[in-house]
Scaffold this motif. Structure first.
Motif, short mmCIF file in Angstrom:
data_model
loop_
_atom_site.label_atom_id
_atom_site.label_comp_id
_atom_site.label_asym_id
_atom_site.label_seq_id
_atom_site.Cartn_x
_atom_site.Cartn_y
_atom_site.Cartn_z
N ASN A 32 0.84 -1.20 0.00
CA ASN A 32 0.00 0.00 0.00
C ASN A 32 0.87 1.25 0.00
OD1 ASN A 32 -2.42 -1.55 0.34
ND2 ASN A 32 -1.85 -1.80 2.48
N GLU A 33 0.51 2.23 -0.82
CA GLU A 33 1.25 3.48 -0.86
C GLU A 33 0.57 4.49 0.05
OE1 GLU A 33 1.62 4.68 -4.94
OE2 GLU A 33 3.28 3.31 -5.27
N VAL A 34 1.37 5.13 0.91
CA VAL A 34 0.86 6.10 1.86
C VAL A 34 1.76 7.34 1.80
CG1 VAL A 34 0.30 6.54 4.29
CG2 VAL A 34 0.08 4.22 3.36
N GLU A 35 1.13 8.52 1.79
CA GLU A 35 1.90 9.76 1.76
C GLU A 35 2.28 10.16 3.19
OE1 GLU A 35 1.90 14.10 -0.40
OE2 GLU A 35 -0.02 13.24 0.14
N PHE A 36 3.55 10.51 3.38
CA PHE A 36 4.07 10.93 4.66
C PHE A 36 4.75 12.28 4.54
CE2 PHE A 36 3.67 6.42 5.37
CZ PHE A 36 3.38 6.31 6.72
N GLU A 37 4.78 12.99 5.66
CA GLU A 37 5.50 14.25 5.75
C GLU A 37 6.78 14.02 6.54
OE1 GLU A 37 4.89 18.78 7.47
OE2 GLU A 37 3.27 17.32 7.69
N HIS A 38 7.90 14.46 5.97
CA HIS A 38 9.20 14.35 6.64
C HIS A 38 9.26 15.42 7.72
CE1 HIS A 38 13.57 15.61 6.76
NE2 HIS A 38 13.57 14.39 7.26
N ILE A 39 9.50 15.02 8.97
CA ILE A 39 9.53 15.99 10.06
C ILE A 39 10.92 16.24 10.62
CG2 ILE A 39 7.13 15.69 10.74
CD1 ILE A 39 8.19 13.92 13.09
N ASP A 40 11.85 15.30 10.43
CA ASP A 40 13.20 15.52 10.96
C ASP A 40 14.15 14.48 10.41
OD1 ASP A 40 15.20 16.72 12.44
OD2 ASP A 40 14.46 16.07 14.39
N THR A 41 15.42 14.85 10.42
CA THR A 41 16.51 13.94 10.10
C THR A 41 17.53 14.08 11.22
OG1 THR A 41 16.18 14.18 7.72
CG2 THR A 41 18.33 13.36 8.43
N VAL A 42 17.95 12.96 11.80
CA VAL A 42 18.91 12.99 12.88
C VAL A 42 20.03 12.01 12.61
CG1 VAL A 42 17.24 13.73 14.63
CG2 VAL A 42 17.64 11.31 14.29
N GLU A 43 21.19 12.31 13.18
CA GLU A 43 22.32 11.40 13.12
C GLU A 43 22.56 10.86 14.51
OE1 GLU A 43 27.07 11.27 12.01
OE2 GLU A 43 25.85 12.93 11.29
N VAL A 44 22.60 9.54 14.63
CA VAL A 44 22.83 8.88 15.91
C VAL A 44 23.95 7.87 15.70
CG1 VAL A 44 21.83 7.47 17.75
CG2 VAL A 44 20.42 9.17 16.57
N ASP A 45 25.03 8.04 16.43
CA ASP A 45 26.18 7.12 16.34
C ASP A 45 26.65 6.94 14.90
OD1 ASP A 45 26.03 6.78 19.12
OD2 ASP A 45 24.73 5.03 18.93
#
Length: 94
Positions: free
Chosen positions: A18-31
């Motif tokens: 199933n295709e669902v539209e999402f909104e990107h809210i953040d990008t983080v770098e961890v380790d």
């Protein structure tokens, strides 16, 4: 969070195709690993958002998004994203 270009919308395909539209809210770098957080684009104002955390990995020279299979890893990234979102709202409320 970077707001240079506004939020991005993407269509993701779930495990059932199933295709669902999402909104990107953040990008983080961890380790040293990059993660991206998304919420459903069609979210009602009073509805609690389901946050989807995906890992950015390189496959065949291209960056792709994959599910985070380790619950502890996903929970850790989720906590960081939520802290950053809360900080953003606190700054807006000042």
């Amino acid at each position: 969070m970077s707001e240079d270009f506004g939020n991005d919308y993407v269509v993701l395909t779930d495990e059932d195709g199933n295709e669902v539209e999402f909104e990107h809210i953040d990008t983080v770098e961890v380790d040293g690993q990059m993660y991206m957080a998304f919420i459903p684009a069609e979210l009602a104002v009073d509805e609690e958002a389901e946050v989807v955390i995906l890992k950015v990995v390189e496959e065949d020279g291209e960056e792709v998004l994959v599910s985070v299979e380790d619950d502890a890893e996903a929970d850790r990234v989720f906590a960081i994203v939520m802290e950053r979102v809360e900080d953003m709202y606190e700054e807006d409320g000042e």
